[in-house]
Scaffold this motif. Sequence first.
Motif, PDB file in Angstrom:
ATOM      1  N   GLU A 159      19.908  -0.269   3.390  1.00  0.00           N
ATOM      2  CA  GLU A 159      19.683  -1.581   4.009  1.00  0.00           C
ATOM      3  C   GLU A 159      21.011  -2.293   4.065  1.00  0.00           C
ATOM      4  O   GLU A 159      21.626  -2.584   3.049  1.00  0.00           O
ATOM      5  CB  GLU A 159      18.697  -2.413   3.201  1.00  0.00           C
ATOM      6  CG  GLU A 159      18.510  -3.795   3.782  1.00  0.00           C
ATOM      7  CD  GLU A 159      17.527  -4.610   2.978  1.00  0.00           C
ATOM      8  OE1 GLU A 159      16.911  -5.497   3.546  1.00  0.00           O
ATOM      9  OE2 GLU A 159      17.396  -4.348   1.774  1.00  0.00           O
ATOM     10  N   LYS A 218       2.007  -9.481   5.570  1.00  0.00           N
ATOM     11  CA  LYS A 218       3.293  -9.108   5.007  1.00  0.00           C
ATOM     12  C   LYS A 218       3.225  -7.639   4.627  1.00  0.00           C
ATOM     13  O   LYS A 218       2.296  -7.208   3.932  1.00  0.00           O
ATOM     14  CB  LYS A 218       3.642  -9.951   3.777  1.00  0.00           C
ATOM     15  CG  LYS A 218       5.008  -9.614   3.168  1.00  0.00           C
ATOM     16  CD  LYS A 218       5.313 -10.522   1.991  1.00  0.00           C
ATOM     17  CE  LYS A 218       6.632 -10.156   1.315  1.00  0.00           C
ATOM     18  NZ  LYS A 218       7.797 -10.328   2.215  1.00  0.00           N
ATOM     19  N   SER A 247       9.350  -3.431   8.473  1.00  0.00           N
ATOM     20  CA  SER A 247       8.791  -4.533   7.684  1.00  0.00           C
ATOM     21  C   SER A 247       8.272  -5.593   8.635  1.00  0.00           C
ATOM     22  O   SER A 247       8.735  -5.716   9.773  1.00  0.00           O
ATOM     23  CB  SER A 247       9.849  -5.125   6.743  1.00  0.00           C
ATOM     24  OG  SER A 247      10.929  -5.656   7.491  1.00  0.00           O
ATOM     25  N   ASP A 264       5.839  -3.846   3.997  1.00  0.00           N
ATOM     26  CA  ASP A 264       7.142  -3.181   3.935  1.00  0.00           C
ATOM     27  C   ASP A 264       6.871  -1.696   3.722  1.00  0.00           C
ATOM     28  O   ASP A 264       6.263  -1.312   2.716  1.00  0.00           O
ATOM     29  CB  ASP A 264       7.973  -3.758   2.788  1.00  0.00           C
ATOM     30  CG  ASP A 264       9.406  -3.242   2.809  1.00  0.00           C
ATOM     31  OD1 ASP A 264       9.840  -2.753   3.865  1.00  0.00           O
ATOM     32  OD2 ASP A 264      10.080  -3.314   1.764  1.00  0.00           O
ATOM     33  N   ASN A 293       8.461   2.365   3.958  1.00  0.00           N
ATOM     34  CA  ASN A 293       9.721   3.090   3.975  1.00  0.00           C
ATOM     35  C   ASN A 293       9.520   4.577   3.705  1.00  0.00           C
ATOM     36  O   ASN A 293       8.593   4.979   2.983  1.00  0.00           O
ATOM     37  CB  ASN A 293      10.675   2.529   2.906  1.00  0.00           C
ATOM     38  CG  ASN A 293      10.948   1.054   3.103  1.00  0.00           C
ATOM     39  OD1 ASN A 293      11.760   0.670   3.926  1.00  0.00           O
ATOM     40  ND2 ASN A 293      10.242   0.216   2.350  1.00  0.00           N
TER      41      ASN A 293
END
Length: 680
Positions: free
Chosen positions: A670, A158, A181, A160, A162
């Motif tokens: 988003e 997992k 992600s 994410d 940015n």
Amino acid sequence: MDKAKMICVALCAMPLPVAAQTDSVSKGVHLQEVVVAGDMVKREVDYINCIPTPKQRKHAHSGFELVRNMMLAGVSVDAGNGVITTPAGIATLYINGSKASVREITTLRPKDILRVEYYDMPTGKYANDKAVMNYIVRNYTSGGYTQVDAMQGVGYLKGDYNLISKYSLGHYNVNLWAGSSVQNPKVYSESTTDYLLDNPIRKQESSYDTDLKAVGRYVDASISRRTERTTWMLRGGIEVSTSRDDVLKGSLVYTGYTAPLVFANNVLERDKTVKPSLFLYYNRNFKGGKSFECSLNGYYARNTYKRNTLEDRAFVSDVNEDYTYLNFHTSYMLPLPKENNLTFSLIEFLKISQDEYRGSSPSLQHLRTSESLFFVDYTKRWGRKLMLVVRPGVSFLAYKLRGEQQVTHFAPRFHTMFSWSPAKQQALQLFFALGNTFPTLNTVNAAEQQIDRVLVRRGNPTMDNSTLLGPALTYTLNFKKWSALLSANYEYMSNAIANVYLRDNDRLINTYSSDTRYHQCQLLLSATWKPVSDFNVKWDGGYEYYCVTGAADERLGCCYARLGANYFLGDFSLSASARTARKDLVGCQEQIHLPFCYDLSGEWSHGNLSVVVTTRNPFMQGNERRRSFIAPNYQFFGRKVSELDNSFASVKVAYSLDYGKKVNRSPKYESKAAESSILK
């Protein structure tokens, strides 16, 4: 550290989600540093003015986390998914009175947030929102910053990642967002399905080697200009998301035939969406407090869906979809004497889908739906204690499926709210709403999909529109160290959509019916205690009851509770939360049992660098979700053990570099996931 505080943190620490939405700066409010002497949460006539403490700001890294740290009674925040829930529903998000995206709030720098206006009775430009969280932030005229953040999970794949960059020059702001992600939790599941034909068939499935992977990427940019009178913004970008849900190893057994049929459980499922989007916004403030606002939000999505189930033969779904979505919204606000106001709103939704079904059941579907809404919102105030909002309106719904007659529905809309504040710490609010809606896109079609050797799924293009009504009551208390909320509401929907199962010789046809009545009652009690600025505790408890009659027959009642706490100590913070196991009704028929869960997190923040360590359900491995679905001719029971619901830990690191004069942090963009009319 005081021992009593340590014990309280260990036993009660459990942060809860909070709902956020809007407030307007169109009134010409001067945004200056706020120096507070008194209550940090103060009830105004139609909203709650929430001023975060310095420690709440320091130990938050987004607008969602800031609202969560403030622990507003009745408001829950899911910072991971960007959702703020209130007793009235999901809150709409705003920054300085302009509607904001989830990414914008996610990357909003808390130290630039002066206050948050929580509208639990939205009026004026917010009249069409259920609730509003408006972030009032500083505006700067020069400089910029670039921020990178990365979250990596431990326990399963997992991540994410940015990058956000912003630059301000005069009245102009330029933003850039990019990121990706990924997650791939392991899942073990088993289920039993009964097809109640003349000769009943039982299907037993198990899967113990799965590949459930989702990957998302996005690049977006915006340019905006803000002056005292005018604000405009242009934002565009593209998002690509792919997912797979494969069963690689497992067993599949059919009984009820002359001899049992035994197969290896093998399912390959793929989803992909490519979505370019565009958003336009314009606001103009006139003398005398008048204002005009309009926005256009649209996207095109290329959706592909493939599913291959292998038994003694293959059952294949292969769908390509072109989907277009447009939403136009305009409103005009006219102030009236004695702080009353009148607002006119016109809203249009347009959705067009072209679906090509290949595989086992080929067909071509074209669906066009539109909804036009017009509202007049009148707000009457009697001093600071009484307020009445009356919002009549009309709705025109139309949808046209290829080969079918166009279906239209013209209906009245009505919404009213009443508020009485006998004292500045108290408020009693009454609500009533009447509305309507049409069936969901993925059910109103004539497509057919062969799911397995017995079950066939088929759309229904002839369902009726639904009428909705809902009364509600809320009572709130706000004091300096504690606050409480009691909320009760009822929701009714006629012509709700339910699954029906029809016998067809040795097949079972799963289609949809709107001959269903849906009732839901909710009771919520929420309390927050803040004995000192460093330590906050929040508790939520409630009861929900569902009743479905007609094409479906369901009854479900459930109690639940949540507890959360935060403790701040210099550059460090500790938080924890827990939620009891609970039941929920999805749609009108599917019952889901969610397991008990809890989480712990620690955070260090200094300057522009922060590190957050979070663990969810430590030392737990057997948490499972159970599902049941009972209808005439069909029954389903299943359980699933997923890494999503068991022990998991993550580490998040964020760093920002400011250049020039400091500016408010650029929002991390988003948008919502693309809709689809594909029958799956």
